[in-house]
Design a protein around this motif. Structure first.
Motif, PDB file in Angstrom:
ATOM      1  N   ASP A  12      30.216  37.832  40.298  1.00 33.01           N
ATOM      2  CA  ASP A  12      29.669  39.020  39.650  1.00 33.01           C
ATOM      3  C   ASP A  12      28.151  39.086  39.753  1.00 33.01           C
ATOM      4  O   ASP A  12      27.544  40.117  39.488  1.00 33.01           O
ATOM      5  CB  ASP A  12      30.094  39.062  38.175  1.00 33.01           C
ATOM      6  CG  ASP A  12      29.590  37.848  37.404  1.00 33.01           C
ATOM      7  OD1 ASP A  12      29.825  36.713  37.883  1.00 33.01           O
ATOM      8  OD2 ASP A  12      28.980  38.023  36.338  1.00 33.01           O
ATOM      9  N   GLN A  14      24.986  39.479  41.865  1.00 30.58           N
ATOM     10  CA  GLN A  14      24.716  40.035  43.193  1.00 30.58           C
ATOM     11  C   GLN A  14      23.876  39.094  44.051  1.00 30.58           C
ATOM     12  O   GLN A  14      24.161  38.914  45.243  1.00 30.58           O
ATOM     13  CB  GLN A  14      23.999  41.386  43.058  1.00 30.58           C
ATOM     14  CG  GLN A  14      23.748  42.054  44.406  1.00 30.58           C
ATOM     15  CD  GLN A  14      23.099  43.418  44.248  1.00 30.58           C
ATOM     16  OE1 GLN A  14      22.875  43.876  43.122  1.00 30.58           O
ATOM     17  NE2 GLN A  14      22.803  44.084  45.339  1.00 30.58           N
ATOM     18  N   ARG A  17      25.970  36.189  45.299  1.00 25.41           N
ATOM     19  CA  ARG A  17      26.982  36.723  46.225  1.00 25.41           C
ATOM     20  C   ARG A  17      26.357  36.993  47.588  1.00 25.41           C
ATOM     21  O   ARG A  17      26.920  36.632  48.627  1.00 25.41           O
ATOM     22  CB  ARG A  17      27.553  38.004  45.614  1.00 25.41           C
ATOM     23  CG  ARG A  17      28.798  38.513  46.269  1.00 25.41           C
ATOM     24  CD  ARG A  17      29.430  39.602  45.418  1.00 25.41           C
ATOM     25  NE  ARG A  17      28.622  40.810  45.300  1.00 25.41           N
ATOM     26  CZ  ARG A  17      28.182  41.321  44.170  1.00 25.41           C
ATOM     27  NH1 ARG A  17      28.468  40.712  43.018  1.00 25.41           N
ATOM     28  NH2 ARG A  17      27.466  42.436  44.135  1.00 25.41           N
ATOM     29  N   GLU A  35      32.532  41.899  43.907  1.00 26.33           N
ATOM     30  CA  GLU A  35      31.866  41.627  42.638  1.00 26.33           C
ATOM     31  C   GLU A  35      32.841  41.288  41.512  1.00 26.33           C
ATOM     32  O   GLU A  35      32.434  40.946  40.408  1.00 26.33           O
ATOM     33  CB  GLU A  35      30.992  42.812  42.234  1.00 26.33           C
ATOM     34  CG  GLU A  35      31.746  44.093  41.964  1.00 26.33           C
ATOM     35  CD  GLU A  35      30.828  45.246  41.582  1.00 26.33           C
ATOM     36  OE1 GLU A  35      31.332  46.223  40.992  1.00 26.33           O
ATOM     37  OE2 GLU A  35      29.618  45.161  41.878  1.00 26.33           O
TER      38      GLU A  35
END
Length: 448
Positions: A12, A14, A17, A35
């Motif tokens: 979740d 960003q 990720r 996400e």
């Protein structure tokens, strides 16, 4: 089939990720970022060509819940969990549930790459295994694997579906390496038992007493005996001639009892496919198989031809396997010249198709090194290569005549001067063969 190099990155946050995705992309993976676990589940199917890397703590569907959901979709899909320092006990629990591995943040990117590499290798093996099982369960594919245009192979391909549906016991005879196990697989895949797992045992590889216990059970045999495992399915007995007489007697008793099912409280329901390399001497004295067992299994007999009699199938198979290996090794397949083709056609092939596949791989490895001498590889296998001149200044007619003389010469050698056998092999009438032998100075007496 797609290579399993896709990484579903689920987090979740960003920044994390994106950084994980960028690093994986630099190391030749194909990352796909999500996400949330809910988003990832929209694309994860049993055919997903890769693995999942997920944070363990996320709002909504967390890493543990995602792991459980993925296992319900495909238990063979590896899941790697990213954890914070306080989440290690939870990650250990996830390993017990079935997670592939976990990595603690902050982590060394190289370690993540190493874990993803191992997970993708496992995923690739899983997908390949499933493809193979589907292939063996697809009768059209199973039969198509019997490559070649020779009349004997064409007859086998045409006859397998009917023999499979007959569901009787089968005896497959043929020299070593001719593809007898492939035919057993095709018979099972085309028959009414195809949805059940086939059970195979090599009687030659297991000592007699141990084989008996494996088949019928005993104090030293853990788990179900093979005849129980094959209940409702197919039991394949490779090299059945190596089975000692006492074990043969028990097998015969079991098969006879199955025929008298109405009189039995728990009748057996299995099909036996026996495989032997002894050809037509199968029921001869000294063969090793009891006559009554032989005739019990020989309700359907499949004789697999040796490679050396299959003519141009040799070149077809060689080309097929060299292309296959060339794709695997990432190089060009070797191109046959006339001398190579002549030598392949005339080689005795004692190891049959198995030997040809081995030669095809070695020729591709040779090409990978920038070399090509297929005839030399045949000589390494003990075959004296034929001499075929490829002088570009010679006219085509002379090349054809040299090749024709070589074919007749080798056929006469193999059949020790038997003109009738050479006529049958080369499909030549006697007068034509006599004329060609006279033309090339070949006399029958030289081969007796």
């Amino acid at each position: 089939m797609k290579t399993a190099r896709t990484i579903a990155v689920v987090d979740d946050e960003q920044d994390l990720r994106q950084s994980v995705s960028q690093w994986l992309q630099l190391t030749e993976f194909s990352p796909v970022a999500f996400e949330s676990g809910e988003q990832a589940l929209e694309v994860i199917t049993p055919s997903f060509p890769g693995v999942v890397v997920s944070d363990i703590r996320m709002p909504g569907l967390d890493g543990m819940a995602l792991l459980r959901r993925i296992q319900s979709v495909d238990p063979g899909l590896p899941v790697i969990l990213m954890t914070g320092h306080g989440d290690v006990p939870m990650a250990v629990e996830a390993m017990h549930i079935g997670a592939f591995d976990f990595i603690e943040k902050p982590f060394d990117p190289e370690r993540l790459v190493d874990i993803c590499t191992r997970a993708c290798e496992r995923r690739q093996r899983t997908l390949e295994s499933r493809d193979l099982r589907r292939e063996l369960a697809d009768e059209s594919v199973a039969v198509r694997r019997l490559l070649g245009a020779h009349a004997s192979i064409a007859a086998l391909r045409d006859g397998i579906p009917d023999m499979a549906q007959a569901d009787g016991h089968v005896l497959i005879l043929g020299e070593t390496g001719t593809g007898k196990s492939l035919i057993a697989n095709a018979l099972h895949a085309c028959g009414p038992r195809s949805q059940t797992p086939m059970v195979t045992v090599n009687c030659e590889a297991i000592p007699g007493g141990q084989l008996e216990e494996m088949l019928f059970g005993g104090e030293a045999q853990p788990g179900k005996p093979l005849v129980d495992q094959a209940e409702g399915s197919t039991l394949v007995l490779e090299n059945i001639e190596a089975m000692r007489e006492g074990v043969q007697a028990r097998l015969l008793e079991l098969l006879n009892a199955a025929d008298q099912a109405s009189a039995m409280p728990n009748p057996r329901n299995l099909r036996v496919i026996a495989i032997s390399s002894r050809l037509k001497q199968a029921n001869a004295p000294g063969y090793g198989m009891r006559d009554d067992l032989f005739f019990r299994l020989a309700g359907l007999v499949v004789e697999v031809p040796p490679l050396r009699v299959r003519g141009e199938d040799i070149l077809t198979l060689f080309t097929h396997y060299t292309r296959q290996f060339a794709e695997e090794y990432g190089c060009e397949a070797p191109v046959l010249d006339a001398a190579d083709a002549a030598n392949l056609l005339q080689a005795p092939w004692p190891g049959n198709v198995r030997q040809l596949i081995n030669l095809a791989e070695r020729s591709v490895l040779q090409t990978l090194r920038g070399e090509q001498n297929i005839s030399a590889l045949l000589i390494d296998d003990g075959f004296q290569a034929a001499t075929v001149s490829l002088d570009s200044e010679r006219p085509l007619k002379e090349h054809v005549e040299a090749f024709e003389r070589m074919l007749i010469d080798h056929a006469l050698r193999r059949h020790r001067g038997s003109v009738a056998s050479v006529m049958a092999e080369l499909a030549l009438p006697r007068r034509t063969l006599n004329e060609k032998m006279a033309k090339y100075g070949l006399t029958r007496q030289d081969y007796l």
